[in-house]
Design a protein around this motif. Structure first.
Motif, PDB file in Angstrom:
ATOM      1  N   PRO A 182       0.821  -1.217   0.000  1.00 43.75           N
ATOM      2  CA  PRO A 182       0.000   0.000   0.000  1.00 43.75           C
ATOM      3  C   PRO A 182       0.854   1.267   0.000  1.00 43.75           C
ATOM      4  O   PRO A 182       1.954   1.293   0.566  1.00 43.75           O
ATOM      5  N   ALA A 228       0.170   5.848  -0.169  1.00 37.27           N
ATOM      6  CA  ALA A 228      -0.790   6.954  -0.167  1.00 37.27           C
ATOM      7  C   ALA A 228      -0.010   8.228  -0.442  1.00 37.27           C
ATOM      8  O   ALA A 228       1.218   8.223  -0.521  1.00 37.27           O
ATOM      9  N   TYR A 271      -1.780   5.271  -7.653  1.00 36.73           N
ATOM     10  CA  TYR A 271      -2.654   5.852  -6.637  1.00 36.73           C
ATOM     11  C   TYR A 271      -4.122   5.634  -6.955  1.00 36.73           C
ATOM     12  O   TYR A 271      -4.980   5.875  -6.119  1.00 36.73           O
ATOM     13  N   PRO A 298      -6.155   1.026  -5.396  1.00 38.87           N
ATOM     14  CA  PRO A 298      -5.964   0.569  -4.012  1.00 38.87           C
ATOM     15  C   PRO A 298      -6.049  -0.952  -3.929  1.00 38.87           C
ATOM     16  O   PRO A 298      -6.655  -1.606  -4.782  1.00 38.87           O
ATOM     17  N   TYR A 330      -6.942   0.165   5.094  1.00 36.30           N
ATOM     18  CA  TYR A 330      -6.236   1.441   4.943  1.00 36.30           C
ATOM     19  C   TYR A 330      -6.474   2.384   6.129  1.00 36.30           C
ATOM     20  O   TYR A 330      -6.281   3.593   6.005  1.00 36.30           O
ATOM     21  N   LYS A 335      -5.090   6.930  -1.966  1.00 36.90           N
ATOM     22  CA  LYS A 335      -4.615   5.631  -1.484  1.00 36.90           C
ATOM     23  C   LYS A 335      -4.486   4.687  -2.672  1.00 36.90           C
ATOM     24  O   LYS A 335      -5.371   4.607  -3.507  1.00 36.90           O
ATOM     25  N   GLY A 336      -3.374   3.967  -2.723  1.00 31.18           N
ATOM     26  CA  GLY A 336      -3.158   3.075  -3.854  1.00 31.18           C
ATOM     27  C   GLY A 336      -2.195   1.965  -3.513  1.00 31.18           C
ATOM     28  O   GLY A 336      -2.153   1.492  -2.373  1.00 31.18           O
ATOM     29  N   SER A 337      -1.423   1.569  -4.521  1.00 32.11           N
ATOM     30  CA  SER A 337      -0.504   0.442  -4.346  1.00 32.11           C
ATOM     31  C   SER A 337       0.771   0.673  -5.141  1.00 32.11           C
ATOM     32  O   SER A 337       0.815   1.496  -6.044  1.00 32.11           O
TER      33      SER A 337
END
Length: 136
Positions: free
Chosen positions: A54, A56, A94, A97, A103, A112-114
């Motif tokens: 993760p 962000a 982003y 997620p 989260y 929020k993403g990866s």
């Protein structure tokens, strides 16, 4: 094909090393020498174990935030991740997620993403393993 072109194969056999011949797949750059610090090596190895981690970021900022690791501060992780992304060894998404990831720790961050390894990042890990650099 011009003899000065190089077929890296990473971009589907496209011609690399020529003006307009490569769209930036980083397949050729994976063969170039790249210096990596200890934190970068550790995070690449973490991504080898867990393919998606993760991330962000704050509103109006491009600095990645990673709160899952304990070895470095969030600011240090931000520098490490930015460096790996600039070297095209990791991809930051982003808008993607992780599904089924909590989260909650990232509650104050609107984006929020990866992050994940790129083909060049995977290749770098394979080279490190061959060279024994990943052994402690």
């Amino acid at each position: 094909m011009n003899s000065e072109q190089n077929q890296c194969g990473a971009c589907g056999g496209g011609a690399c090393g020529t003006a307009g011949g490569c769209d930036g797949c980083s397949g050729c750059s994976a063969r170039a020498s790249v210096w990596m610090g200890e934190g970068e090596l550790e995070l690449l190895q973490d991504l080898a174990q867990t393919p998606f981690l993760p991330i962000a970021r704050r509103e109006g900022s491009q600095d990645p935030i990673y709160l899952e690791g304990a070895r470095y501060t969030p600011a240090e992780y931000g520098q490490i991740i930015t460096s790996l992304a600039q070297k095209r060894l990791v991809r930051l998404d982003y808008d993607l997620p992780l599904s089924n990831f909590d989260y909650t720790a990232y509650e104050g961050f609107p984006h929020k993403g990866s992050m994940a390894l790129t083909a060049a990042g995977q290749h770098a890990l394979e080279l490190l393993e061959i060279q024994g650099a990943s052994e402690e």
